[in-house]
Design an enzyme around this catalytic site. Structure first.
Site, PDB file in Angstrom:
ATOM      1  N   HIS A   1       0.836  -1.201   0.000  1.00 25.69           N
ATOM      2  CA  HIS A   1       0.000   0.000   0.000  1.00 25.69           C
ATOM      3  C   HIS A   1       0.875   1.256   0.000  1.00 25.69           C
ATOM      4  CE1 HIS A   1      -2.265  -3.336   1.722  1.00 25.69           C
ATOM      5  NE2 HIS A   1      -3.356  -2.735   1.319  1.00 25.69           N
TER       6      HIS A   1
ATOM      7  N   GLY B   1      -3.656  -3.745  11.420  1.00 30.27           N
ATOM      8  CA  GLY B   1      -4.122  -4.179  10.109  1.00 30.27           C
ATOM      9  C   GLY B   1      -5.632  -4.331  10.138  1.00 30.27           C
TER      10      GLY B   1
ATOM     11  N   ASN C   1      -8.060  11.682   3.806  1.00 30.64           N
ATOM     12  CA  ASN C   1      -7.704  11.794   2.387  1.00 30.64           C
ATOM     13  C   ASN C   1      -8.889  11.562   1.451  1.00 30.64           C
ATOM     14  OD1 ASN C   1      -8.025   9.019   2.369  1.00 30.64           O
ATOM     15  ND2 ASN C   1      -5.838   8.557   2.310  1.00 30.64           N
TER      16      ASN C   1
ATOM     17  N   ILE D   1     -10.398   9.066   0.528  1.00 31.41           N
ATOM     18  CA  ILE D   1     -10.339   7.872  -0.324  1.00 31.41           C
ATOM     19  C   ILE D   1     -10.315   6.631   0.552  1.00 31.41           C
ATOM     20  CG2 ILE D   1      -8.843   6.544  -1.913  1.00 31.41           C
ATOM     21  CD1 ILE D   1      -9.879   8.896  -3.385  1.00 31.41           C
TER      22      ILE D   1
ATOM     23  N   HIS E   1      -4.159   3.122  -3.316  1.00 29.85           N
ATOM     24  CA  HIS E   1      -4.342   2.581  -1.964  1.00 29.85           C
ATOM     25  C   HIS E   1      -3.554   1.291  -1.744  1.00 29.85           C
ATOM     26  CE1 HIS E   1      -6.233   0.822   1.598  1.00 29.85           C
ATOM     27  NE2 HIS E   1      -6.250  -0.284   0.894  1.00 29.85           N
TER      28      HIS E   1
ATOM     29  N   SER F   1     -23.066  -9.399  37.227  1.00 30.15           N
ATOM     30  CA  SER F   1     -23.263 -10.743  36.682  1.00 30.15           C
ATOM     31  C   SER F   1     -21.937 -11.477  36.511  1.00 30.15           C
ATOM     32  CB  SER F   1     -23.951 -10.670  35.314  1.00 30.15           C
ATOM     33  OG  SER F   1     -25.219 -10.090  35.443  1.00 30.15           O
TER      34      SER F   1
ATOM     35  N   GLU G   1     -17.931  -4.515  24.233  1.00 29.95           N
ATOM     36  CA  GLU G   1     -17.142  -5.743  24.373  1.00 29.95           C
ATOM     37  C   GLU G   1     -15.885  -5.715  23.503  1.00 29.95           C
ATOM     38  OE1 GLU G   1     -20.376  -5.657  23.535  1.00 29.95           O
ATOM     39  OE2 GLU G   1     -21.338  -6.296  25.403  1.00 29.95           O
TER      40      GLU G   1
END
Ligand SMILES: Cc1ncc(C[n+]2csc(CCOP(=O)(O)OP(=O)(O)O)c2C)c(N)n1
Ligand SMILES: [Mg+2]
Length: 662
Positions: free
Chosen positions: A26, A114, A185, A187, A261, A385, A412
């Site tokens: 990228h 990632g 950007n 995009i 990209h 709980s 969560e």
């Protein structure tokens, strides 16, 4: 004198050439963010490339991990142990420069990123860890814990729901030393994102109580510099710096397009970039003057030495605090805790209570808590709980930053990824609770904890249809199996209070994450010899045995162990030589020497039945082709727990029938 633009262009060149050489990667985001990165790393970042583990370093998180070449270029140029040859090996097998940044693979990479949005959550966890440690350990004139957490995020990170969860919490907690840069950007992969990402981001972050620097030109170093200064001055709120950038800045045809990209620019375009940026050097060639200007090693050593000098004085003034901080930052456990837990385990066996394992867990925390101040607890709004609090829990808030318990709210995924960040920062053993069924909401963060080998403890209560009336939405079925299939994750499902103690002991010493699956309903304590008590730690052990060699083995976990015991008694009365194996942790059992595994499950005994109120498939590896599983391959129902167990086949009678059919 080199210009800032020339220094940033070194990042652009390394990034586009690295991606081109790998023929994969990228280039766009690294080229777009190069100017912002140059200002942050050269003007502000406190770090020591010679010692990436320096505990008071600023943390830098690249949440848009696809921009990995940006981070690798920065680390290389700054003087980390990452050579130009490492950069040439981008994305190759066993290289130090994998496709997305991975902690423990590349020196200077703070977390694995990632999966979009999670780096941001990790950064929130790091900032939370920093503030909590600072509130606990700093003393007048001794800010021994005092660093920023910086994160770069892309549009994708902010589209992800987890960004809402964690930024909402970071704002509420007022994490003032968290500074986030949005790579605005316009995009994302599908193109110009105005048709799928149109909210007013600054207004959104204002609403979270963040300090926002809107509309910063990400290609104007002076503007970026001023924005960072401004962000640092706001100490009671996190800051978002909105950097308007151009993806693949410098590429005449591909800048500002989605094409840049995630694909190499191509040799023709790269040639044009070189012309446009007046960067005439061959691929992977960086002029010495550029290296010298980027080199952060000397400055880094001075920064660390200055901190070290202060820390040495702190050691004299506050020896106990200094020792505790060092111990915690290295992840070392205090002396004595293990013996105390062993004694508690024996006392728990002797007490022989019938209580829910979630309650047994809370009792356990009452013992562990005072022994391990590094425990940082919490729950995603299910504290009463999950029973994750204990008598010494103090809630962290803006007013009380030095606590040991976090109300994560109904978040969560955010909670789990924040815990990963806390663990990565160091100084804590984070644990947090929710219902087992809602691990689905958090799933990828649990996976990332395993991938990163972080000591994070996920407490999952209400672990089966045994929770009863709340019904199938709340009753986990496939979850335990899913967790067990995740590499590097220890999953404990204890059958009583004693196994619960062992599960906590194992989680505390584990080199990776642990899931603790606890029952809502009461479970009787099994009777055990001292040898059996010791054997629990091996993940599975013989809980009940025939007087002769067994003909049949029942294997069970959690709430189904007492059922297996009841079935065994009947089978024994019928003359069957039956053994019951309790298997609270299949992963740990599988790591035992083969001789032990075969002693517990002799290969000659092929008549086997596994019993667990969850997906059956996982158990076939233990019962084999001749065995059977009493499991649950359907959703549950809303009904009282005992009614459900009867209706769905979890009775001693049914187990006896299945065993007799073998
Ligand atoms: C959770 C998650 N979903 C999807 C992806 C695949 N993915 C990688 S980058 C990206 C688009 C990101 O857009 P943006 O953050 O704007 O990055 P830019 O194109 O500006 O570099 C997607 C969908 C991912 N890495 N993580
Ligand atoms: Mg983008």
């Amino acid at each position: 004198m080199l210009s800032r633009r020339q220094l940033a262009n070194a990042i652009r060149a390394l990034s586009m050439d690295g991606v081109q050489q790998a023929n994969s990667g990228h280039p766009g985001a690294p080229m777009g963010l190069a100017d912002v990165a140059q200002v942050l790393w050269q003007d502000f970042l406190c770090h020591n490339p010679r010692n990436p583990q320096w505990q008071n370093r600023d943390r830098f998180v690249l949440s848009n991990g696809h921009a990995s070449m940006l981070l690798y270029s920065l680390l290389h140029l700054s003087g980390y142990a990452l050579t130009i040859d490492d950069l040439k090996q981008f994305r190759q097998l066993h290289s130090k420069t994998p496709g997305h940044p991975e902690v423990h693979v590349t020196p200077g990479v703070e977390t694995t990123t990632g999966p979009l949005g999670q780096g941001l959550a990790n950064a929130v966890g790091m900032a939370l860890a920093e503030r909590t440690l600072a509130a606990t350990f700093n003393r007048p004139s001794f800010p021994v814990v005092d660093h920023y957490t910086y994160a770069f995020v892309g549009d994708g990170c902010l589209m992800e729901g987890i960004s809402h969860e964690v930024c909402s919490l970071a704002g509420t907690l007022g994490l003032g030393k968290l500074i986030v840069f949005w790579d605005n950007n316009g995009i994302s992969i599908d193109g110009d994102l105005k048709d799928w990402f149109s909210e007013n981001v600054p207004a959104r972050f204002h609403a979270y109580h963040w300090h926002v620097v809107a509309e910063v030109d990400g290609h104007d170093p002076a503007a970026v510099h001023a924005a960072i200064l401004q962000a640092q001055q706001v100490t009671d709120r996190p800051s978002l710096i909105c950097c308007k950038t151009e993806i693949a800045f410098g590429a005449p045809n591909k800048a500002n397009t989605a094409q840049a990209h995630g694909a190499p620019l191509g040799l023709d375009e790269i040639k044009l970039v070189r012309e446009k940026l007046a960067w005439s050097h061959a691929p992977f060639v960086v002029p010495q003057a550029v290296y010298e200007a980027w080199d952060a090693t000397q400055k880094g050593c001075v920064l660390e030495q200055q901190w070290q000098a202060m820390f040495e004085q702190y050691c004299v003034a506050y020896p106990a605090l200094a020792q505790a901080l060092l111990r915690r930052m290295t992840g070392t456990l205090p002396e004595g805790w293990a013996d105390a837990m062993e004694a508690y385990k024996e006392a728990t066996q002797a007490k022989s209570e019938k209580i829910a394992t979630r309650k047994a867990s809370q009792n356990c925390l009452d013992v562990l808590g005072p022994l391990l101040p590094e425990l940082l607890g919490g729950s995603a709004d299910l504290t009463p709980s999950n029973l994750t609090d204990w008598s010494g829990s103090t809630v962290i808030s803006v007013q009380h930053p030095a606590g040991n318990y976090i109300h994560y709210g109904v978040r969560e995924f955010g909670m789990s990824a924040i815990m990963n960040g806390v663990a990565l920062h160091g100084g804590f053993i984070p644990y947090g609770g929710t219902f087992l069924t809602f691990v689905d909401y958090a799933r990828n963060a649990v996976r990332m904890a395993a991938l990163m080998k972080q000591r994070v403890i996920f407490v999952y209560t209400h672990d089966s249809i045994g929770l009863g009336e709340d019904g199938p939405t709340h009753q986990p079925v496939e979850h335990a199996a899913m967790l067990r299939l995740t590499p590097g994750l220890s999953v404990w499902r204890p059958c009583d209070a004693v196994e619960t103690v062992v599960a906590w002991q194992a989680a505390i010493v584990c080199q990776g994450p642990t899931c603790l699956l606890f029952s809502r309903q009461n479970l009787p304590t099994m009777s055990r010899t001292p040898t059996q008590v010791q054997a629990i730690a091996q993940g599975a052990y013989v809980l009940f045995d025939a007087h002769s060699a067994p003909d049949l083995i029942l294997i069970a976990t959690g709430s189904e162990v007492s059922l297996a015991m009841a079935a065994a008694q009947r089978l024994q009365q019928q003359g069957c030589a039956v053994r019951v194996v309790s298997m609270p942790c299949a992963e740990v059992f599988s790591q035992q020497p083969l001789a032990y595994q075969q002693a517990v499950l002799p290969p000659t005994v092929t008549k086997r039945v596994a019993i667990e109120a969850g997906a059956a498939d996982y158990w076939y590896k233990f019962v084999g082709a001749h065995g059977k599983v009493v499991g649950l391959d359907r959703f549950g129902e809303s009904a009282p727990s005992d009614v459900l167990f009867n209706a769905l086949g979890f009775t001693a009678e049914h187990i006896v029938d299945v065993a007799s059919s073998l």
